[in-house]
Scaffold this motif. Structure first.
Motif, mmCIF file in Angstrom:
data_model
loop_
_atom_site.group_PDB
_atom_site.id
_atom_site.type_symbol
_atom_site.label_atom_id
_atom_site.label_comp_id
_atom_site.label_asym_id
_atom_site.label_seq_id
_atom_site.Cartn_x
_atom_site.Cartn_y
_atom_site.Cartn_z
ATOM 1 N N GLN A 102 0.766 -1.238 -0.015
ATOM 2 C CA GLN A 102 0.145 -0.137 0.000
ATOM 3 C C GLN A 102 0.879 1.279 0.072
ATOM 4 O OE1 GLN A 102 -3.426 0.610 2.602
ATOM 5 N NE2 GLN A 102 -3.826 -1.696 2.562
ATOM 6 N N HIS A 162 -18.067 2.956 -2.712
ATOM 7 C CA HIS A 162 -17.012 2.483 -3.419
ATOM 8 C C HIS A 162 -16.997 2.863 -4.757
ATOM 9 C CE1 HIS A 162 -16.039 -0.958 -0.090
ATOM 10 N NE2 HIS A 162 -15.691 0.414 0.384
ATOM 11 N N ILE A 182 -6.569 -1.216 -5.845
ATOM 12 C CA ILE A 182 -7.418 -0.406 -4.919
ATOM 13 C C ILE A 182 -8.739 -1.115 -4.548
ATOM 14 C CG2 ILE A 182 -8.385 2.014 -5.007
ATOM 15 C CD1 ILE A 182 -5.994 3.145 -6.587
ATOM 16 N N TYR A 185 -8.282 -3.395 -1.976
ATOM 17 C CA TYR A 185 -8.113 -3.029 -0.605
ATOM 18 C C TYR A 185 -9.308 -2.290 0.020
ATOM 19 C CZ TYR A 185 -2.895 -2.980 -1.088
ATOM 20 O OH TYR A 185 -1.770 -3.404 -1.242
ATOM 21 N N LEU A 186 -10.226 -1.637 -0.814
ATOM 22 C CA LEU A 186 -11.556 -1.185 -0.255
ATOM 23 C C LEU A 186 -12.367 -2.511 0.270
ATOM 24 C CD1 LEU A 186 -12.416 1.465 -2.822
ATOM 25 C CD2 LEU A 186 -11.491 1.667 -0.563
ATOM 26 N N THR A 203 -13.642 3.351 3.709
ATOM 27 C CA THR A 203 -12.016 3.014 3.480
ATOM 28 C C THR A 203 -11.570 2.725 4.868
ATOM 29 O OG1 THR A 203 -11.463 5.468 3.910
ATOM 30 C CG2 THR A 203 -11.729 4.888 1.643
ATOM 31 N N SER A 210 -5.793 4.899 2.920
ATOM 32 C CA SER A 210 -7.256 5.384 3.062
ATOM 33 C C SER A 210 -7.212 6.935 3.127
ATOM 34 C CB SER A 210 -7.536 4.746 4.438
ATOM 35 O OG SER A 210 -7.918 3.551 4.314
ATOM 36 N N LEU A 213 -7.190 8.182 -0.237
ATOM 37 C CA LEU A 213 -8.665 8.027 -1.068
ATOM 38 C C LEU A 213 -9.745 8.912 -0.523
ATOM 39 C CD1 LEU A 213 -8.439 4.216 -1.374
ATOM 40 C CD2 LEU A 213 -8.117 5.864 -3.219
ATOM 41 N N ALA A 214 -9.635 9.252 1.115
ATOM 42 C CA ALA A 214 -10.624 10.175 1.636
ATOM 43 C C ALA A 214 -10.716 11.545 1.197
ATOM 44 C CB ALA A 214 -10.399 10.063 3.046
ATOM 45 N N TYR A 217 -12.033 11.706 -2.491
ATOM 46 C CA TYR A 217 -13.607 11.920 -2.529
ATOM 47 C C TYR A 217 -14.092 13.050 -1.923
ATOM 48 C CZ TYR A 217 -18.322 9.955 -2.640
ATOM 49 O OH TYR A 217 -19.593 9.737 -2.958
#
Length: 407
Positions: A102, A162, A182, A185-186, A203, A210, A213-214, A217
């Motif tokens: 990761q 997701h 990815i 991982y989710l 996440t 995480s 990705l957060a 979004y």
């Protein structure tokens, strides 16, 4: 890193990234980062220390698995960590090998998204942090942006859809192997004692990827608020919108509500409000501070957390010398002051008094005397100068020195 990836970009999308992830030098850098962060073992029971004994072999195995396409992340071990009195929050602990992959993935894809992220976003980004966000809030308040929307997203990390998130990733990345990683991982299986399940949203908190990705979004929210002319300051899922009038603040909140609903999130209505931070009782909390009545205070929760840490290090029955106790307490006090040194100075006097009372109670116990160090006789027996002579860090003195250095 971004310049090195430019050969694989077409039409704003990046191709052929997996080879960058599995390069020996990328995996080595990733391993060194994981090793520095330490952390607990995952479901396989392999600790960072155990991995380190055969690191070269394990890294080669990871590279081969990535090259052959056989790499699959292991389930995430879920634990509960304290979050205030009687409360806990879930934390996912990936296996050490998965943390390394990761991290390598993040090293490669983070610059791609960082190129687009706005300056109003401060959380979990290279070269940016809490103090930068707080400085921005301070400057906006001084500039007249005192009407504030204090918004709180409800269970944000657990509710990110997701498919919407992956669609945002696909706007910049077209490497199928990366997109599959990815997604895996989710959708990593979560193990909690005898229970196990596959998440359908969110996440995993504790996963290296995480925070990135957060942030991704919420990036469209940053863009929307900027396009509407609002001054938003965001640290991960914690954000405020600074306005110059109550009307503008109410309109900003309406914009946030619309975006949140459109993107399958929800606001915590009990913790979301609009107020004038110059007026007593209408302040807001942000990153450990409370901004109210034109001053910066330490929020009650942060102050209580410090008191609890001090209590745990100054138990009267722990049987350690005063010198040893002060050695354990001083780093906590220095670190706390380093972050909260811009708060109203009244709190420093309160903390100093609390710490000395705890130490006097320890000294009374060592002399087999009952009591908690509150009486005047104890102050005479062990005055403030006594603790100063034992090198106890005092915030009041540190604040005076800090003010002098700014002059």
């Amino acid at each position: 890193m971004l310049a090195a990836l430019e050969n694989g970009v077409k039409g704003g999308k990046w191709f052929s990234l997996i080879d960058k992830v599995m390069r020996p030098e990328t995996l080595e850098i990733a391993w060194q980062k994981v090793a520095r962060n330490k952390g607990a073992a995952g479901v396989d029971g392999q600790s960072v220390e155990r991995f380190a004994k055969r690191a070269d072999t394990y890294l080669l195995e990871l590279r081969e698995a990535l090259a052959m396409g056989s790499y699959q992340p292991q389930p995430v071990k879920r634990v509960e960590i304290p979050k205030g009195p009687g409360k806990t929050r879930p934390l996912g602990i990936p296996a050490v090998k998965d943390r390394i992959v990761q991290t390598a993935l993040k090293l490669v894809v983070e610059p791609i998204f960082e190129k687009d992220f706005l300056a109003s976003s401060y959380g979990f980004r290279p070269g940016r942090g809490c103090k930068d966000a707080l400085r921005e809030v301070d400057e906006l308040i001084k500039g007249g942006y005192t009407h504030v929307v204090d918004a709180d997203l409800k269970s944000y990390f657990d509710t990110i859809p997701h498919e919407r998130l992956l669609a945002l990733v696909e706007e910049r990345i077209s490497d199928g192997r990366i997109l599959e990683m990815i997604r895996n991982y989710l959708e990593q299986e979560v193990v909690d004692d005898l229970k196990h399940w596959t998440p359908v949203a969110g996440t995993p908190q504790g996963a290296v990827i995480s925070p990135l990705l957060a942030n991704l979004y919420l990036h469209p929210l940053d863009q929307r608020m900027k396009a509407k002319g609002y001054r938003m300051v965001r640290y991960a899922d914690d954000f405020v919108v600074m306005c110059t009038s109550p009307q503008a603040a109410r309109s900003a909140l309406a914009e946030v509500c619309v975006w949140v609903e459109e993107n399958s999130l929800s606001l915590n209505t009990d913790k979301t409000h609009v107020g004038d931070c110059l007026v007593e009782g209408q302040g807001f909390e942000f990153l450990g501070y409370r901004f109210e009545a034109g001053k910066r205070w330490v929020r009650k929760k942060s102050f209580k957390a410090l008191r609890d840490r001090i209590r745990s290090k100054t138990r009267r029955t722990q049987g350690e010398s005063l010198v040893r106790i002060i050695e354990n307490v001083n780093p906590v006090l220095r670190g706390w002051f380093g972050y909260f040194k811009h708060a109203n100075p009244y709190v420093f006097k309160t903390v100093d008094g609390f710490v000395r009372r705890r130490l006097r109670a320890v000294l009374r116990k060592q002399k087999k005397r009952p009591g908690f160090g509150h009486c005047r006789a104890d102050h005479k027996r062990w005055p403030n100068a006594f603790f100063a002579a034992h090198d106890l860090f005092t915030m009041t003195e540190a604040h005076v020195l800090a003010c002098r250095s700014r002059c």
